[in-house]
Design an enzyme around this catalytic site. Structure first.
Site, PDB file in Angstrom:
ATOM      1  N   ARG A 229      -7.723  18.884  22.972  1.00 20.74           N
ATOM      2  CA  ARG A 229      -6.446  18.738  23.694  1.00 20.74           C
ATOM      3  C   ARG A 229      -6.068  17.275  23.658  1.00 20.74           C
ATOM      4  O   ARG A 229      -6.881  16.420  24.010  1.00 20.74           O
ATOM      5  CB  ARG A 229      -6.584  19.167  25.153  1.00 20.74           C
TER       6      ARG A 229
ATOM      7  N   ASP B 251       0.832  -1.210   0.000  1.00 22.92           N
ATOM      8  CA  ASP B 251       0.000   0.000   0.000  1.00 22.92           C
ATOM      9  C   ASP B 251       0.865   1.259   0.000  1.00 22.92           C
ATOM     10  O   ASP B 251       0.530   2.260  -0.624  1.00 22.92           O
ATOM     11  CB  ASP B 251      -0.911  -0.004   1.235  1.00 22.92           C
ATOM     12  N   GLY B 252       2.003   1.173   0.714  1.00 17.78           N
ATOM     13  CA  GLY B 252       2.914   2.325   0.759  1.00 17.78           C
ATOM     14  C   GLY B 252       3.449   2.676  -0.628  1.00 17.78           C
ATOM     15  O   GLY B 252       3.678   3.850  -0.942  1.00 17.78           O
TER      16      GLY B 252
ATOM     17  N   ALA C 164      -5.783  10.158  21.010  1.00 20.62           N
ATOM     18  CA  ALA C 164      -5.572  10.306  22.461  1.00 20.62           C
ATOM     19  C   ALA C 164      -5.983  11.680  22.988  1.00 20.62           C
ATOM     20  O   ALA C 164      -5.143  12.453  23.474  1.00 20.62           O
ATOM     21  CB  ALA C 164      -4.104  10.004  22.807  1.00 20.62           C
TER      22      ALA C 164
ATOM     23  N   ASP D 115      -3.064  14.220  21.762  1.00 22.41           N
ATOM     24  CA  ASP D 115      -1.910  13.978  20.891  1.00 22.41           C
ATOM     25  C   ASP D 115      -2.113  14.589  19.512  1.00 22.41           C
ATOM     26  O   ASP D 115      -1.177  15.094  18.893  1.00 22.41           O
ATOM     27  CB  ASP D 115      -1.663  12.473  20.735  1.00 22.41           C
TER      28      ASP D 115
ATOM     29  N   ASN E 226      -4.920   8.627   1.765  1.00 14.99           N
ATOM     30  CA  ASN E 226      -5.325   7.959   3.013  1.00 14.99           C
ATOM     31  C   ASN E 226      -5.815   8.940   4.060  1.00 14.99           C
ATOM     32  O   ASN E 226      -6.933   8.884   4.490  1.00 14.99           O
ATOM     33  CB  ASN E 226      -4.135   7.197   3.614  1.00 14.99           C
ATOM     34  N   GLU E 227      -4.889   9.799   4.496  1.00 15.82           N
ATOM     35  CA  GLU E 227      -5.260  10.680   5.600  1.00 15.82           C
ATOM     36  C   GLU E 227      -4.298  11.847   5.757  1.00 15.82           C
ATOM     37  O   GLU E 227      -3.183  11.853   5.221  1.00 15.82           O
ATOM     38  CB  GLU E 227      -5.346   9.935   6.945  1.00 15.82           C
TER      39      GLU E 227
HETATM   40  P1  NAD Z   1       3.835   1.283   5.851  1.00 16.18           P
HETATM   41  O1  NAD Z   1       4.076   0.775   4.483  1.00 16.18           O
HETATM   42  O2  NAD Z   1       4.585   0.722   6.998  1.00 16.18           O
HETATM   43  O3  NAD Z   1       2.270   1.182   6.103  1.00 16.18           O
HETATM   44  C1  NAD Z   1       1.794   0.924   7.332  1.00 16.18           C
HETATM   45  C2  NAD Z   1       0.675  -0.117   7.189  1.00 16.18           C
HETATM   46  O4  NAD Z   1      -0.498   0.569   6.735  1.00 16.18           O
HETATM   47  C3  NAD Z   1       0.961  -1.231   6.169  1.00 16.18           C
HETATM   48  O5  NAD Z   1       0.596  -2.444   6.775  1.00 16.18           O
HETATM   49  C4  NAD Z   1       0.034  -0.898   5.008  1.00 16.18           C
HETATM   50  O6  NAD Z   1      -0.423  -2.045   4.304  1.00 16.18           O
HETATM   51  C5  NAD Z   1      -1.113  -0.255   5.750  1.00 16.18           C
HETATM   52  N1  NAD Z   1      -1.964   0.592   4.905  1.00 16.18           N
HETATM   53  C6  NAD Z   1      -1.609   1.670   4.174  1.00 16.18           C
HETATM   54  N2  NAD Z   1      -2.686   2.164   3.552  1.00 16.18           N
HETATM   55  C7  NAD Z   1      -3.716   1.367   3.888  1.00 16.18           C
HETATM   56  C8  NAD Z   1      -5.089   1.385   3.588  1.00 16.18           C
HETATM   57  N3  NAD Z   1      -5.609   2.339   2.829  1.00 16.18           N
HETATM   58  N4  NAD Z   1      -5.879   0.440   4.140  1.00 16.18           N
HETATM   59  C9  NAD Z   1      -5.381  -0.515   4.953  1.00 16.18           C
HETATM   60  N5  NAD Z   1      -4.092  -0.577   5.290  1.00 16.18           N
HETATM   61  C10 NAD Z   1      -3.275   0.364   4.770  1.00 16.18           C
HETATM   62  O7  NAD Z   1       4.047   2.806   5.981  1.00 16.18           O
HETATM   63  P2  NAD Z   1       3.969   3.897   4.873  1.00 16.18           P
HETATM   64  O8  NAD Z   1       4.382   3.381   3.572  1.00 16.18           O
HETATM   65  O9  NAD Z   1       4.658   5.059   5.446  1.00 16.18           O
HETATM   66  O10 NAD Z   1       2.387   4.124   4.826  1.00 16.18           O
HETATM   67  C11 NAD Z   1       1.812   5.250   5.359  1.00 16.18           C
HETATM   68  C12 NAD Z   1       0.492   4.851   5.915  1.00 16.18           C
HETATM   69  O11 NAD Z   1       0.694   4.085   7.098  1.00 16.18           O
HETATM   70  C13 NAD Z   1      -0.306   6.038   6.352  1.00 16.18           C
HETATM   71  O12 NAD Z   1      -1.087   6.558   5.302  1.00 16.18           O
HETATM   72  C14 NAD Z   1      -1.114   5.501   7.501  1.00 16.18           C
HETATM   73  O13 NAD Z   1      -2.444   5.188   7.133  1.00 16.18           O
HETATM   74  C15 NAD Z   1      -0.427   4.226   7.909  1.00 16.18           C
HETATM   75  N6  NAD Z   1      -0.069   4.342   9.311  1.00 16.18           N
HETATM   76  C16 NAD Z   1      -0.710   3.543  10.184  1.00 16.18           C
HETATM   77  C17 NAD Z   1      -0.465   3.668  11.534  1.00 16.18           C
HETATM   78  C18 NAD Z   1      -1.217   2.794  12.469  1.00 16.18           C
HETATM   79  O14 NAD Z   1      -2.039   1.997  12.012  1.00 16.18           O
HETATM   80  N7  NAD Z   1      -0.995   2.955  13.778  1.00 16.18           N
HETATM   81  C19 NAD Z   1       0.444   4.611  12.008  1.00 16.18           C
HETATM   82  C20 NAD Z   1       1.097   5.402  11.085  1.00 16.18           C
HETATM   83  C21 NAD Z   1       0.819   5.272   9.714  1.00 16.18           C
END
Ligand code: NAD
Length: 272
Positions: A150, A45-46, A187, A152, A124-125
């Site tokens: 207030r 996905d990344g 949080a 994270d 994504n976000e």
């Molecule tokens: P990464 O490749 O390590 O991705 C983190 C995980 O998020 C992977 O398992 C990936 O498959 C999953 N992911 C990404 N987009 C997804 C989607 N639309 N639906 C379901 N799973 C999805 O890290 P990266 O390449 O830097 O990816 C960035 C993404 O990682 C951000 O967009 C964010 O959504 C996600 N992320 C998740 C967390 C968490 O779940 N706690 C924290 C930080 C970032």
């Protein structure tokens, strides 16, 4: 048909990249980094997030397709062993594949400083977090003060991103055919003095939210996988973008099946 490939850079993805290039030559596909019709992401996905950000200025004319080299991805549903089938489907005339496209919503993020305005897109976000201390920010919905946050930070996700960071924060999973955005707290502090709504809010298209961080505080922002630090922001407006992303769905793969496979993974039992 003109294509370009973004790969994750690992051995498996690189080998598949080379194999696809050879197949593409045989099938008469043209490699074109400047103006491809289809962008193939090989990895996870990344990798698709990287592909999206590289081509976010050409969204009206191209489509994305993903092949996963690890576990099944949300944006990457073709398997390595299906590479040849995928190449053959891609080589069909563009008109033949036109009705195999799905369009999903994106987020528009408008960063305002005292003197400037920049608009970014996210697949994504978008997240905002404090760096040195608890983040304090006013959150408005449709120009009306909603709460003082207030905690994270705040995550605002698209429907496609609802299965990513948003889900880890307890947000709802939303079908990507629904044009909306979801605001989820990271949080938040909730006690007798400080109060936030606590639940995720889902805003439809044409609604917007504004975040007003405390002046001059350093903030960590993220747009998908990209991070940036800012201390000059007066406000941030997030809404459903007018642009959409097109994925080539050469065969049906229902969203709920992806959710089931990704998060549950086993056949549901009928043995109650
Ligand atoms: P990464 O490749 O390590 O991705 C983190 C995980 O998020 C992977 O398992 C990936 O498959 C999953 N992911 C990404 N987009 C997804 C989607 N639309 N639906 C379901 N799973 C999805 O890290 P990266 O390449 O830097 O990816 C960035 C993404 O990682 C951000 O967009 C964010 O959504 C996600 N992320 C998740 C967390 C968490 O779940 N706690 C924290 C930080 C970032």
């Amino acid at each position: 048909m003109k294509y370009f490939i973004i790969n994750r850079g690992d051995g498996v993805s690189l080998a598949l990249h080379e194999r696809f290039t050879r197949l593409a030559d045989q099938l008469g596909l043209t490699l074109d980094e400047e103006a491809p019709d289809t962008v193939l992401s090989i990895g996870g996905d990344g990798t698709m997030l990287q592909a999206f950000h590289k081509y976010k200025d050409q969204l009206d004319r191209l489509a994305f397709v993903g092949l996963h080299t690890g576990r099944l991805g949300f944006f990457a549903d073709w398997k390595p062993e299906e590479l040849e089938t995928m190449a053959r489907v891609m080589a069909r005339p563009l008109e033949e594949n036109a009705n195999r496209m799905v369009e999903y919503p994106l987020l528009s993020i408008e960063l305002r400083t005292k003197t400037s305005q920049e608009i970014h897109l996210a697949l994504n976000e978008f997240t905002i977090k404090g760096i040195e201390e608890t983040m304090v920010a006013q959150l408005d919905v449709n120009d009306v003060i909603f709460e003082t946050f207030r905690g994270d930070g705040i995550c605002i996700s698209s429907p496609s991103g609802s299965t990513a960071y948003n889900k880890s924060l307890g947000g709802a999973v939303i079908h990507p055919s629904i044009p909306c955005l979801q605001i989820t707290e990271i949080a938040s502090i909730n006690n007798r003095v400080f109060r936030t709504v606590g639940s995720s809010l889902v805003l439809p298209k044409h609604h917007h939210c504004d975040i007003y961080p405390q002046a001059d505080k350093r903030m960590m922002l993220s747009l998908d996988h990209l991070g940036l630090q800012r201390s000059d922001l007066i406000s941030i407006r997030v809404s459903v973008a007018k642009e959409t992303i097109r994925f080539a769905r050469y065969r049906p793969y229902p969203f709920w099946s992806r959710v089931q496979r990704a998060f549950i993974g086993q056949e549901p039992t009928t043995d109650f």
